[in-house]
Write an enzyme that holds these catalytic residues in place. Structure first.
Site, mmCIF file in Angstrom:
data_model
loop_
_atom_site.group_PDB
_atom_site.id
_atom_site.type_symbol
_atom_site.label_atom_id
_atom_site.label_comp_id
_atom_site.label_asym_id
_atom_site.label_seq_id
_atom_site.Cartn_x
_atom_site.Cartn_y
_atom_site.Cartn_z
ATOM 1 N N HIS A 155 -44.709 -26.593 35.702
ATOM 2 C CA HIS A 155 -43.701 -27.434 36.352
ATOM 3 C C HIS A 155 -43.807 -28.907 35.944
ATOM 4 C CE1 HIS A 155 -40.557 -27.580 39.365
ATOM 5 N NE2 HIS A 155 -41.120 -28.616 39.979
ATOM 6 N N SER B 229 -36.442 -29.990 39.065
ATOM 7 C CA SER B 229 -36.931 -29.556 40.373
ATOM 8 C C SER B 229 -35.945 -29.968 41.470
ATOM 9 C CB SER B 229 -38.338 -30.112 40.595
ATOM 10 O OG SER B 229 -38.977 -29.453 41.656
ATOM 11 N N ASP C 115 -44.584 -21.534 35.851
ATOM 12 C CA ASP C 115 -44.423 -22.590 36.847
ATOM 13 C C ASP C 115 -45.139 -22.179 38.133
ATOM 14 O OD1 ASP C 115 -43.298 -24.313 38.894
ATOM 15 O OD2 ASP C 115 -41.663 -24.735 37.509
#
Lengths: 274, 274
Positions: B253, B145, B221
């Site tokens: 995610h 991320s 996600d």
């Protein structure tokens, strides 16, 4: 059962459920990992019982069981360690009350109205899981610390219900430990004859185990004096009980220890369940 | 460097250190996993940069990297995601200030006095690790991320310092995302030309990457619209950049996603570092 969360993991799905527990008289939460094989048909179940202070979540996120369960095709159930909620009795200490159910059915106030983790795991949650998930009625059981105590005592008392048994750093002789005497006294009262049914070493002496038992214990565990692995190892030796207690050099009591040997334990159960 | 904790893990050791950071002007904490091979000689280093809200600890306990690092013989470094402490500026939002350093050197008040995570990772911590641990001066970098953004941008800007590159669900085009515009504006000011040096897609367009790049992205996600993997994938395609962006069906995610593909990423780096 209501779904709290669902996360893909190693081709399978890690789900968290809540449900109303009649046994505990409160809502209970548990994790269930279903491997990819479960999409094609029911798979055997490995129960993982957690230790003091844990919820259903700790081992689910830190234990690393999913990858091995996916490789072998086992479901893994992660129950909570006690009833929960504002209406449930608690204690200021980390090792009594919520987060510290010790896998017994309490018979003393204020605990007896909710703290029935023995029946919850052995009967209610087992029935719920077997009925609602894509699993076979074929079970192995393991756990860590207080959960290792739970795994061994529950398996030895219910030999017909489990095909395989292992433990990570179990509280091996709670009747002789400050991790045990305090809780068994609070939950079951001061008559120590009632405690014997929840002591792995004493139960092994009485019943033995139909199969073989795998126990891993960190040799640098900071809680060795509370866990007393030597009592269980000695009893296994005296009974010539098939199995092994592995004192793992360097390892402590943390999930780094559990994670390291998760692969061996899942394989152990898979060999006996599949 | 002071040791905060040490835990045996897969035959190696997961250590947490604190040290005074001149770059960030505060004490900083990081995790370092040394595999068993490091006892016999220095091993290459894999850097894992974490995402928004994380500390050094999240990936260290939930990512499952240690077992793969132990198999291949790589060290893994888990830096924190920002400076920390009561004297360090912060913001009420989860995505600005502490826990959200974005791997840049802030040039604007109130951030510029501490928020220098770019220099911290690229220079100070790298030097500290290389000097004090049993590692080679041979490095790969990955992250998740915001940390995937950090990994790609740092590698592309410092091609000589890294041999291998991968990312999990990186913030791929922060100059066009609410995960990026807000933070780059706060840390670097409103002149967007300064932002281009911290955008993976724009940097790839300008520099390319000397090797191949592995990117895994969960197709389910919940943050896809903020991450914009299509921008990076398109730029890789247009440049015919060696590498692959894998849209992983079903994954979200979470660390369940990271954990699932940790094996592939560590193997990817090992093949390029060993």
């Amino acid at each position: 059962m209501e779904i709290v969360s669902e996360n893909y993991s190693f081709g399978g799905c890690q789900t968290v459920y809540t449900h109303r527990s009649e046994t505990c008289g409160c809502d209970m939460t548990f994790g269930a990992y279903l491997p990819p094989q479960a999409r094609h048909g029911p798979v055997p179940v490995l129960w993982y019982l957690s230790g003091l202070t844990c919820t259903h979540e700790n081992a689910m996120t830190k234990g690393g069981f999913q990858q091995h369960a996916a490789r072998h095709g086992l479901a893994v159930i992660f129950p909570d360690t006690s009833p929960r909620g504002t209406t449930v009795s608690d204690d200021e200490a980390y090792d009594l009350g919520q987060g510290a159910g010790f896998y017994v059915n309490a018979t003393r106030d204020p605990w007896k109205s909710h703290f029935r983790m023995y029946d919850y795991v052995v009967t209610e949650l087992r029935n719920l899981v077997t009925e609602h998930l894509s699993v076979q009625d074929k079970h192995g059981i393991t756990g860590h610390s207080m959960g290792g105590h739970g795994a061994i005592t529950i398996a030895l008392r219910n030999e017909a219900l489990f095909e395989s048994l292992s433990a990570f750093a179990p509280i091996a002789q709670p009747t002789q430990s400050d991790w045990g005497r305090k809780q068994l006294s609070a939950y079951l009262g001061d008559d120590e004859t009632a405690w014997a049914g929840h002591d792995s070493t004493l139960l092994l002496e009485e019943y033995g185990w139909k199969g073989d038992i795998l126990v891993d214990q960190g040799a640098s565990d900071q809680f060795l004096d509370l866990l007393k692995p030597e009592a269980l190892a000695d009893m296994m030796a005296r009974r010539r009980q098939p199995g092994q207690v592995r004192m793992q050099r360097g390892y402590d009591h943390s999930y780094f220890f559990v994670n390291t040997f998760a692969s061996d334990h899942v394989a152990w159960h898979a060999e006996r369940l599949l």
